[in-house]
Write an enzyme that holds these catalytic residues in place. Structure first.
Site, short mmCIF file in Angstrom:
data_model
loop_
_atom_site.label_atom_id
_atom_site.label_comp_id
_atom_site.label_asym_id
_atom_site.label_seq_id
_atom_site.Cartn_x
_atom_site.Cartn_y
_atom_site.Cartn_z
N ASP B 454 0.87 -1.19 0.00
CA ASP B 454 0.00 0.00 0.00
C ASP B 454 0.90 1.23 0.00
OD1 ASP B 454 -1.68 2.11 0.56
OD2 ASP B 454 -2.80 1.04 2.12
N HIS B 455 0.93 1.93 -1.11
CA HIS B 455 1.88 3.03 -1.25
C HIS B 455 1.53 4.24 -0.40
CE1 HIS B 455 5.22 5.12 -2.82
NE2 HIS B 455 5.24 4.60 -4.04
#
Ligand SMILES: Cc1ncc(C[n+]2csc(CCOP(=O)(O)OP(=O)(O)O)c2C)c(N)n1
Ligand SMILES: [Mg+2]
Lengths: 368, 484
Positions: B454-455
């Protein structure tokens, strides 16, 4: 089939036209009163027949015939004082007639030219109620009002065997019972709720339900005008004296269709109809008054003549009945002027005026 | 004056009616409310009474014609000279007869039948002592259809042989209780509570009347299903909601299969994850020859028999250790979007293809496990999940997840995060591939690892570092395990 009212049926005039005694109920009529009752019954049957025919002529959208229930309606209405309010269903043409509502006025509702047609206050006769059982609540509320005014008057509310299954009716029973409301619940058990037979509404005789609510219930021969008048009179007397509500089940039969849109041959037998024909409410009165010399053939013919005149009056007046203007509906909503009605009336008027081939009456006379 | 009688709407809102029969002919003199004809509408068969008195000039419809409401059906000339006074052919009935005649409906449209004043009591008279009223009655002349009359006590004739022919069949007079007919005879009259319900409609239309409640009809309309073609399974031959749905499916190109609970959960979780967490996926090929040699050695050891020592075991160990070393990847983004919930333990989720669908049971405190512990935990977890017996609490609370696509013979994929987690590792199959070692191409056992993260939480540097550590662990797990 339900034809026999059973041992608890209160009857004072047999189907053969013989007066009989009952231990608890009695009513003695003068000759003049007998003739009045007979004529009322004949007139009611005639007006009902004419309205049925007018529907078939294409003059009415619908009619709910009361044939077979004339004695129940006339007898009960005669038991009331003119000042006492009656709350009808949609089938109480006999009561309307006794209360002086012109049958032509009734036709307006079924022709779709009025939204009721009479002022309930003028006749002590509320507007017809189509919502099954609703009027029992209205009547109990009205009766409680009368009670609080100290008016010593009774209220008569009509409903059917089918309506007895409605929650509204159960609530009305509860409220009337605990408040000792001066109301007579007058159930015309005509054996059918459209195509549903009585067996589909109850396991016990309807009048016995009253016991569960804590007030008396009586079953009266609904085709016996004398017994109905006697029983309802007693019930009203009890109400006026502060004794609370009574359920009167008038055991009768809907001889015709539910309405002119209905075909009863699809769900009930000819045999049942024939059995009830032998209990006809008018024939027994005629048998009695003729046999006891209260009326002769000439007088009976006069009555028939007057009935024919009533039929003609209805036919002519019905055909001549004016169509309402489209905007007249706005006049019926509030007793006084109302800005929302004014706005909507103005909108409809201008909308109707927008048609090039606008009918000349469309916008005319809209406002008041 | 010439009157035209137009077809009335005898029901509410009907548009047409079929003429069944005429009761009058051209030239007849008719009275007001005398029955002119019988028509059949969608609701009922009804007799139409005349609105006018006069002479019939023309009949404008034939029996069998379906006539729109509002169209003229008969012309009647009402001239004072023509028919103000009924003629001998149509004698005026006494007023009472006219009265009864006007009723129509179920009983008594027949003037003869409803004429008053029978002359003798009926045999079935209930009270023999009751005198007959007939003696005192005005004697009516014979009605237009005079003839035979069967008298009864108070004035109505018994109406045999009704013109309508609608008398229900074979009803014993006065029968109180009649058992329902045998099942399957839908067209027979039905009896309820001692009353026979004529079922004229069914009789006429036959047994194949479509019987369905309004909502079912509505459904059929919406789905384009022709109710005539549907096989009914409901009570008394009614078509049910399910019948219509089935018929619609049979007709459709694709079949609508209801989703299982697990499948619905998967759909919801994946949608939530894919559209809330911006995914980045990185992958790397790893030479796992040494790991595979270790696995083969372990398989030969009796004391390790029954332990699940597989590539997944090492991937799990590698990921658990990396996650412990980099807590940010073992975390969740708080609902407020402003906090990171860093989990103290690594609860490793393992995506398993169970009979109920995709489930993700977890290995609690996976960061603390050694090889035996991990192998043991994995073996039990997978067996339980495959048997469909994972407990609900095992399926909740994982903090980071592995999906083993290698078991399906696949090299790699871009996995979607288990909702609430910030990283997921996909393990590909292990395959001998050409690999360059010291400048020479040799065959080595190689696998591909893919890590989605999850950036919003994990940047490329952290993601890469974690993936690299897992890869290094799997390249030489013995050394890593021995040296820590
Ligand atoms: C609340 C409500 N439900 C249903 C109807 C439709 N409906 C009209 S008449 C009727 C039957 C009433 O039967 P019953 O009370 O026995 O009175 P009857 O018509 O026999 O005089 C029904 C169900 C309605 N008008 N109102
Ligand atoms: Mg009823």
């Amino acid at each position: 089939m339900a034809v026999d009212g059973g041992p608890e049926l209160v009857q004072l005039l047999t189907p053969e036209g013989v007066l009989v005694e009952h231990p608890d109920v009695a009513l003695v009529l003068t000759d003049e009163q007998w003739r009045e009752r007979y004529e009322l019954l004949v007139m009611v049957r005639r007006l009902d027949a004419e309205a049925t025919a007018l529907q078939r002529h294409g003059e009415l959208g619908l009619w709910a015939p009361c044939q077979g229930q004339e004695a129940a309606q006339v007898g009960a209405a005669l038991a009331t004082r003119p000042t006492e309010r009656i709350f009808p269903t949609y089938r109480e043409h006999g009561m309307a007639y006794v209360r002086g509502v012109d049958p032509v006025t009734l036709l307006g509702l079924f022709r779709g030219t009025t939204l009721g047609g009479w002022d309930p206050a003028d006749h002590g006769f509320n507007l017809y109620t189509i919502v099954i059982g609703d009027q029992t609540l209205h009547a109990v509320g009205y009766a409680m009002g009368a009670q609080r005014d100290g008016a010593h008057e009774g209220v008569l509310v009509c409903f059917g065997d089918g309506a007895s299954s409605q929650g509204d009716v159960a609530e009305a029973f509860v409220y009337a019972a605990v408040n000792d409301a001066p109301v007579v619940f007058f159930c015309q058990n005509n054996q059918w709720a459209i195509s549903e037979p009585l067996e589909r509404q109850t396991r016990i005789p309807l009048f016995k339900r009253a016991a569960g609510y804590g007030f008396p219930g009586v079953r009266v021969d609904g085709n016996d005008v004398l017994a109905v008048e006697a029983v309802v009179s007693a019930a009203l007397e009890r109400a006026r004296a502060g004794g609370g509500p009574t359920l009167v089940e008038a055991f009768t039969y809907r001889m015709g269709a539910h309405t002119t849109s209905d075909d009863p041959t699809r769900y009930r037998t000819t045999a049942e109809g024939e059995a009830w024909r032998l209990k006809d409410p008018i024939e027994r009165v005629r048998a009695h008054i003729v046999r006891s010399g209260i009326a002769d053939a000439a007088w009976l013919a006069e009555v028939e003549g007057r009935a024919e005149q009533l039929g003609e009056h209805m036919r002519t007046a019905c055909r001549a009945m004016p169509d309402p203007t489209p905007t007249s509906m706005f006049d019926q909503v509030y007793a006084e002027d109302h800005p929302v009605m004014d706005r909507e009336r103005a909108w409809l008027t201008s909308y109707l005026a927008g048609f090039t081939d606008a009918p000349h009456h469309a916008g005319a006379g809209g406002g008041q | 004056m010439l009157h035209e009688f137009r077809m009335p709407d005898a029901g509410e809102g009907l548009t047409e009616a079929e003429v069944l029969s005429w009761h009058v002919a051209v030239g007849d003199v008719v009275r007001v409310n005398q029955v002119l004809l019988e028509v059949e509408t969608a609701k009922a068969a009804v007799e139409l009474p005349s609105p006018y008195a006069g002479t019939v000039v023309a009949l404008l419809a034939e029996p069998g014609d379906v006539v729109p409401v509002g169209q003229p059906i008969i012309r009647i000339e009402d001239a004072a000279d023509a028919a103000a006074e009924p003629t001998a052919e149509a004698p005026a009935p006494p007023p009472t007869e006219r009265l009864h005649e006007a009723f129509g409906g179920a009983f008594g449209a027949d003037p003869a039948a409803s004429a008053p004043a029978p002359s003798a009591p009926a045999p079935s008279a209930p009270s023999p002592s009751a005198p007959s009223p007939s003696a005192a009655d005005p004697a009516p002349p014979a009605g237009p259809q005079g003839g035979q009359r069967q008298a009864v006590l108070v004035g109505y004739g018994i109406r045999e042989g009704s013109a309508k022919g609608r008398r229900p069949r074979a009803t014993p007079h006065g029968a109180e209780h009649v058992e329902p007919g045998p099942p399957g005879e839908a067209a027979r009259p039905v009896r309820i509570g001692g009353l026979e319900l004529g079922r004229a409609v069914e009789d006429r239309l036959g047994a194949r009347t479509v019987r369905a409640k309004p909502p079912v009809r509505r459904l059929a309309r919406d789905l384009g299903v022709d109710l005539e073609q549907v096989v009914p399974t409901g009570p008394e031959g009614t078509i049910t909601h399910d019948d219509v749905t089935r018929a619609a499916q049979a007709a459709a190109q694709s079949e609508a299969v209801p989703l299982s609970h697990v499948a619905r959960m998967m759909a919801r979780a994946m949608t939530e994850s894919a559209f809330s967490a911006p995914h980045v996926t990185e992958w790397v090929d790893v030479d796992v020859t040494r790991m595979m040699e270790l696995i083969r050695t372990a398989r030969g050891r009796e004391d390790l028999a029954g332990l699940a020592i597989t590539p997944l075991t090492f991937a799990a160990l590698g990921l658990a250790r990396a996650a412990r070393a980099h807590p940010t990847i073992n975390a969740s983004l708080a609902d407020d979007g402003e906090h990171l919930l860093v989990h103290r333990s690594v609860h490793l989720g393992i995506a398993v293809d169970s009979p109920r669908g995709l489930v993700v049971p977890r290995i609690p405190d996976a960061g603390e496990l050694d090889l035996r512990g991990m192998a043991d935990a994995l073996g039990r977890l997978v067996a339980t999940a495959r048997a469909g017996r994972s407990r609900p609490e095992d399926l909740r609370g994982s903090t980071i997840t592995i999906t083993n696509v290698g078991v399906f013979g696949i090299d790699a994929g871009t996995p979607i995060l288990n909702p609430g987690e910030v990283a997921i590792l996909a393990l590909g199959r292990v395959l001998a591939r050409p690999w360059v070692v010291d400048g020479a191409v040799v065959a080595r056992e190689v696998t591909t690892l893919a890590l989605s993260f999850d950036h919003r939480v994990v940047d490329g540097a952290l993601g890469s570092r974690v993936l690299r550590e897992v890869a290094d662990f799997m390249a030489d797990p013995a050394t890593a395990l021995a040296l820590g």
